[in-house]
Design a protein around this motif. Structure first.
Motif, PDB file in Angstrom:
ATOM      1  N   ALA A   1      48.814  31.039  58.352  1.00 25.39           N
ATOM      2  CA  ALA A   1      47.712  31.995  58.390  1.00 25.39           C
ATOM      3  C   ALA A   1      48.061  33.261  57.616  1.00 25.39           C
ATOM      4  O   ALA A   1      47.218  33.830  56.904  1.00 25.39           O
ATOM      5  N   ARG A   2      49.304  33.698  57.741  1.00 27.70           N
ATOM      6  CA  ARG A   2      49.729  34.907  57.024  1.00 27.70           C
ATOM      7  C   ARG A   2      49.744  34.666  55.512  1.00 27.70           C
ATOM      8  O   ARG A   2      49.370  35.548  54.727  1.00 27.70           O
ATOM      9  N   LEU A   3      50.158  33.462  55.115  1.00 25.90           N
ATOM     10  CA  LEU A   3      50.126  33.132  53.691  1.00 25.90           C
ATOM     11  C   LEU A   3      48.699  33.168  53.147  1.00 25.90           C
ATOM     12  O   LEU A   3      48.440  33.720  52.071  1.00 25.90           O
ATOM     13  N   LYS A   4      47.775  32.592  53.891  1.00 19.50           N
ATOM     14  CA  LYS A   4      46.383  32.558  53.438  1.00 19.50           C
ATOM     15  C   LYS A   4      45.793  33.953  53.335  1.00 19.50           C
ATOM     16  O   LYS A   4      45.084  34.275  52.369  1.00 19.50           O
ATOM     17  N   ARG A   5      46.067  34.788  54.333  1.00 22.59           N
ATOM     18  CA  ARG A   5      45.529  36.154  54.308  1.00 22.59           C
ATOM     19  C   ARG A   5      46.076  36.927  53.117  1.00 22.59           C
ATOM     20  O   ARG A   5      45.343  37.633  52.420  1.00 22.59           O
ATOM     21  N   SER A   6      47.368  36.816  52.879  1.00 20.12           N
ATOM     22  CA  SER A   6      47.970  37.568  51.774  1.00 20.12           C
ATOM     23  C   SER A   6      47.450  37.073  50.430  1.00 20.12           C
ATOM     24  O   SER A   6      47.202  37.868  49.521  1.00 20.12           O
ATOM     25  N   TRP A   7      47.267  35.762  50.300  1.00 21.58           N
ATOM     26  CA  TRP A   7      46.762  35.249  49.035  1.00 21.58           C
ATOM     27  C   TRP A   7      45.332  35.704  48.771  1.00 21.58           C
ATOM     28  O   TRP A   7      44.955  35.991  47.627  1.00 21.58           O
ATOM     29  N   SER A   8      44.523  35.782  49.816  1.00 23.16           N
ATOM     30  CA  SER A   8      43.142  36.248  49.624  1.00 23.16           C
ATOM     31  C   SER A   8      43.116  37.677  49.098  1.00 23.16           C
ATOM     32  O   SER A   8      42.268  38.032  48.281  1.00 23.16           O
ATOM     33  N   LEU A   9      44.064  38.489  49.545  1.00 20.61           N
ATOM     34  CA  LEU A   9      44.149  39.869  49.048  1.00 20.61           C
ATOM     35  C   LEU A   9      44.574  39.895  47.584  1.00 20.61           C
ATOM     36  O   LEU A   9      44.045  40.682  46.783  1.00 20.61           O
ATOM     37  N   VAL A  10      45.510  39.037  47.231  1.00 21.89           N
ATOM     38  CA  VAL A  10      45.985  38.987  45.841  1.00 21.89           C
ATOM     39  C   VAL A  10      44.894  38.437  44.925  1.00 21.89           C
ATOM     40  O   VAL A  10      44.616  38.986  43.859  1.00 21.89           O
ATOM     41  N   ALA A  11      44.264  37.344  45.330  1.00 19.82           N
ATOM     42  CA  ALA A  11      43.251  36.695  44.494  1.00 19.82           C
ATOM     43  C   ALA A  11      42.072  37.612  44.212  1.00 19.82           C
ATOM     44  O   ALA A  11      41.378  37.444  43.202  1.00 19.82           O
ATOM     45  N   ALA A  12      41.836  38.582  45.082  1.00 17.88           N
ATOM     46  CA  ALA A  12      40.727  39.524  44.874  1.00 17.88           C
ATOM     47  C   ALA A  12      40.898  40.361  43.609  1.00 17.88           C
ATOM     48  O   ALA A  12      39.937  40.948  43.115  1.00 17.88           O
ATOM     49  N   HIS A  13      42.105  40.392  43.067  1.00 16.71           N
ATOM     50  CA  HIS A  13      42.354  41.164  41.838  1.00 16.71           C
ATOM     51  C   HIS A  13      41.981  40.378  40.588  1.00 16.71           C
ATOM     52  O   HIS A  13      42.135  40.894  39.465  1.00 16.71           O
ATOM     53  N   GLY A  14      41.512  39.151  40.748  1.00 18.54           N
ATOM     54  CA  GLY A  14      40.966  38.382  39.636  1.00 18.54           C
ATOM     55  C   GLY A  14      41.941  38.099  38.514  1.00 18.54           C
ATOM     56  O   GLY A  14      43.096  37.719  38.732  1.00 18.54           O
ATOM     57  N   ASP A  15      41.473  38.324  37.277  1.00 19.58           N
ATOM     58  CA  ASP A  15      42.256  37.973  36.090  1.00 19.58           C
ATOM     59  C   ASP A  15      43.554  38.754  35.970  1.00 19.58           C
ATOM     60  O   ASP A  15      44.454  38.348  35.219  1.00 19.58           O
ATOM     61  N   GLN A  16      43.666  39.882  36.671  1.00 16.68           N
ATOM     62  CA  GLN A  16      44.885  40.668  36.581  1.00 16.68           C
ATOM     63  C   GLN A  16      46.083  39.915  37.161  1.00 16.68           C
ATOM     64  O   GLN A  16      47.226  40.143  36.757  1.00 16.68           O
ATOM     65  N   VAL A  17      45.825  39.003  38.083  1.00 21.15           N
ATOM     66  CA  VAL A  17      46.925  38.273  38.738  1.00 21.15           C
ATOM     67  C   VAL A  17      47.658  37.350  37.760  1.00 21.15           C
ATOM     68  O   VAL A  17      48.871  37.484  37.565  1.00 21.15           O
ATOM     69  N   PRO A  18      46.966  36.406  37.111  1.00 19.33           N
ATOM     70  CA  PRO A  18      47.691  35.560  36.157  1.00 19.33           C
ATOM     71  C   PRO A  18      48.238  36.339  34.971  1.00 19.33           C
ATOM     72  O   PRO A  18      49.290  35.989  34.432  1.00 19.33           O
ATOM     73  N   LEU A  19      47.538  37.396  34.551  1.00 19.47           N
ATOM     74  CA  LEU A  19      48.029  38.209  33.445  1.00 19.47           C
ATOM     75  C   LEU A  19      49.380  38.831  33.788  1.00 19.47           C
ATOM     76  O   LEU A  19      50.327  38.802  32.986  1.00 19.47           O
ATOM     77  N   TYR A  20      49.489  39.366  34.995  1.00 20.62           N
ATOM     78  CA  TYR A  20      50.750  39.972  35.430  1.00 20.62           C
ATOM     79  C   TYR A  20      51.823  38.899  35.589  1.00 20.62           C
ATOM     80  O   TYR A  20      52.983  39.095  35.178  1.00 20.62           O
ATOM     81  N   PHE A  21      51.444  37.761  36.158  1.00 17.23           N
ATOM     82  CA  PHE A  21      52.417  36.685  36.387  1.00 17.23           C
ATOM     83  C   PHE A  21      53.032  36.215  35.073  1.00 17.23           C
ATOM     84  O   PHE A  21      54.258  36.138  34.935  1.00 17.23           O
ATOM     85  N   TYR A  22      52.191  35.878  34.101  1.00 15.63           N
ATOM     86  CA  TYR A  22      52.719  35.338  32.848  1.00 15.63           C
ATOM     87  C   TYR A  22      53.458  36.403  32.043  1.00 15.63           C
ATOM     88  O   TYR A  22      54.447  36.088  31.355  1.00 15.63           O
TER      89      TYR A  22
END
Length: 388
Positions: A4-25
């Motif tokens: 449950a904690r993993l899902k909640r944290s991912w929902s917060l991260v995913a809300a940042h949209g395209d910035q997430v994969p851009l930062y990752f790569y």
């Protein structure tokens, strides 16, 4: 590991949209520049796939049995990108750095432990699956183009022969790439397995699609391409048992349907098959000789052509499913649908509203997804997995 904690944290991260994969790569390539060569030049589709893949994994993190199969297929398939076991720690570091960046003050030691454990499980399953796949199949097959026919401005039919047998089931899709590019696209062979091992590929050049454009406009007889292991089972016949079939195809979605017809012929089951093939205009029926030959050869097969655009009724579209529903009641049959995202979506909706049960409707996934034919995209070119 707290799901449950993993899902909640991912929902917060995913809300940042395209910035997430851009930062990752950016993090991955700066820390490990040698990994850049494993990815396509155009990273737009790759960014979408990362978020979709992580979302799928996290949403099923508490359904281990369902998740393991997905990860095993993913690990085996990633061999075609030259991914090796030593690359996984680099990806894990970049992932943790990305999560820490976007979660900010929400990031805790407990979350760090959860994500580290989750990624450790994911990488372990994928690595083991890749190692197991090495014992039965190569990362890719080298195939020679034996025939290249331009059937229209943007459609070509290729006959290719792998250097050694590539086993597949009609309705599955195989990854296709060209040595000059670092992208893969999935195509369903337009034939049942042949004794000589050759495959027939129907390719429409997608706007901006590096693989499809290369296959249609930049290849010739004698050239070599790469083929990856077959994936997907949503369009295979095993689900239909011995039932009669209604086949609905649009555009190059005819390719896997053609393979299914050949399989029915080979099995000699005697089941009835009614086929409806649609195109926007008569000129876009690019394989009518083969369709007519099949219809003339097998009395159990009926072929119907559906022209979508009527010059006398501008703005109106005739859909394959609507024509089939107007012609008869097929609710005793299993229905296979393959074509563009719009065509599949309309067909499934129309059939469902007409009383057809979901268990008798077979089609690949539609919508903007990230991987292969089971999550095929109809909106993004090549890099997202495939476009009919």
């Amino acid at each position: 590991m707290d799901a449950a904690r993993l899902k909640r944290s991912w929902s917060l991260v995913a809300a940042h949209g395209d910035q997430v994969p851009l930062y990752f790569y950016s993090t991955l390539f700066l820390a490990y520049p040698e990994t850049r060569q494993m990815f396509p030049t155009n990273m737009a589709g790759q960014r979408d796939r990362l978020v979709s893949a992580l979302g799928h994994i996290v949403s099923h993190v508490d359904q281990v049995d369902r998740l393991v199969g997905f990860l095993q297929e993913l690990g085996a398939d990633h061999r075609k990108f030259a991914v090796r076991a030593e690359h996984y720690p680099a990806v894990g570091e970049a992932l943790v750095a990305t999560l820490r960046h976007f979660l900010g003050e929400v990031w805790t030691d407990d979350l760090a432990e959860d994500w580290t454990a989750a990624y450790g499980l994911v990488s372990k399953v994928m690595i083991e699956a890749a190692e197991a796949a090495e014992t039965v199949a190569p990362p890719w097959w080298v195939a020679e183009i034996l025939a290249h026919e331009r059937r229209s401005f943007d459609v070509a039919v290729l006959t290719v022969r792998p250097q050694y047998l590539l086993p597949f089931i009609p309705g599955q899709s195989i990854g296709v790439s060209h040595p000059a590019v670092r992208s893969w696209r999935y195509y369903s062979p337009a034939n049942a397995p042949r004794p000589d091992g050759t495959l027939e590929l129907h390719v429409r050049a997608a706007p901006g699609g590096v693989v499809s454009s290369r296959l249609v406009y930049g290849c010739a007889v004698g050239d070599q391409i790469h083929l990856a292991s077959p994936v997907g089972d949503r369009l295979t016949l095993w689900q239909a048992g011995t039932a009669d079939l209604l086949l609905l195809a649009g555009g190059t979605g005819w390719a896997p349907v053609k393979a299914l017809v050949e399989q029915v012929a080979a099995e000699g089951s005697g089941r009835r098959v009614d086929l409806y093939v649609g195109a926007r205009s008569r000129a876009e029926f690019y394989d009518t000789d083969a369709m007519d030959k099949l219809a003339a050869s097998y009395p159990w097969l009926t072929v119907n052509y559906v022209v979508g655009a009527d010059p006398l009724r501008p703005g109106e579209m005739v859909y394959v499913a609507d024509r089939a529903l107007a012609d008869g009641d097929w609710r005793s049959r299993h229905v296979y649908v393959c074509g563009s995202d719009e065509m599949v979506s309309h067909s499934v909706t129309a059939l469902t509203q007409a009383g057809y049960h979901a268990s008798q409707l077979h089609h690949e996934g539609f919508g903007k997804h990230w991987y292969g034919p089971m999550w095929r995209s109809a909106t993004a070119p090549d890099e997202s997995g495939g476009v009919r």
